[in-house]
Design a protein around this motif. Sequence first.
Motif, PDB file in Angstrom:
ATOM      1  N   ASN A  61      -5.551   3.542   6.213  1.00 23.54           N
ATOM      2  CA  ASN A  61      -5.675   4.441   5.077  1.00 23.54           C
ATOM      3  C   ASN A  61      -7.031   4.245   4.394  1.00 23.54           C
ATOM      4  N   SER A  63      -7.848   5.164   1.325  1.00 27.01           N
ATOM      5  CA  SER A  63      -7.754   5.168  -0.130  1.00 27.01           C
ATOM      6  C   SER A  63      -8.391   3.899  -0.690  1.00 27.01           C
ATOM      7  N   GLY A  65      -7.813   3.172  -3.945  1.00 21.22           N
ATOM      8  CA  GLY A  65      -7.018   2.871  -5.121  1.00 21.22           C
ATOM      9  C   GLY A  65      -7.559   3.671  -6.294  1.00 21.22           C
ATOM     10  N   ALA A  69     -10.210   8.371  -2.634  1.00 19.41           N
ATOM     11  CA  ALA A  69     -10.198   8.116  -1.193  1.00 19.41           C
ATOM     12  C   ALA A  69     -11.565   8.450  -0.603  1.00 19.41           C
ATOM     13  N   TYR A  94      -1.087  10.187  -0.699  1.00 20.54           N
ATOM     14  CA  TYR A  94      -2.075   9.810   0.314  1.00 20.54           C
ATOM     15  C   TYR A  94      -1.672   8.507   0.998  1.00 20.54           C
ATOM     16  N   SER A  96      -1.339   5.641  -0.327  1.00 21.69           N
ATOM     17  CA  SER A  96      -2.249   4.607  -0.824  1.00 21.69           C
ATOM     18  C   SER A  96      -1.537   3.279  -1.003  1.00 21.69           C
ATOM     19  N   ILE A 102      -3.779  10.606  -4.976  1.00 21.61           N
ATOM     20  CA  ILE A 102      -5.221  10.807  -4.901  1.00 21.61           C
ATOM     21  C   ILE A 102      -5.607  12.150  -5.520  1.00 21.61           C
TER      22      ILE A 102
END
Length: 174
Positions: A61, A63, A65, A69, A94, A96, A102
Amino acid sequence: MIKFSALLAPENIRQGVVCSSKKRVLEMIGHIVAQQQQTEIKSIDEIQCFENLCSREKLGNTSLGNGVAIPRAKLPEGNEACAVFLQLASPIDYDSADKREIDLIFALLIPENRCAEYTEILPELAEKLSDKNLCKQLRNAQSADEIRQIFDYADSYLQEQKQAQNEEAPLTGK
């Protein structure tokens, strides 16, 4: 020091984008990149760009945070990386790690022959996009032009900040 303005063409900034899913976001990025790249090199296939983004996302992923992303992928051709920035009208799931949806997406597409040099800038880019003040300004922006101005200001402000830190750092040596 990498600058947002060096990666992000004004026509690749979108504000208030309505998207319902991560898949739709990646499709939109592929479409935007394909449109831009058609004038610069032979042609980047929109579907291939989307598939490359999805393949990279399957590896892990992207992302950061805090609702941000950085999806990224390789382009089969070209000499320069390009970026797409999307400010979503409402956040999307997403997957995350922080479980936060996101709403700010900075996609980076890098020509295969230049991956090594751009891989080195990813940590710096991630650090800049993790700045809570920058994210707040990007979320509150009301137009693509305003987003561009925020990135331009961030480029100059962050460079000044880095220079100040370098000047304050004690000299070491023998």
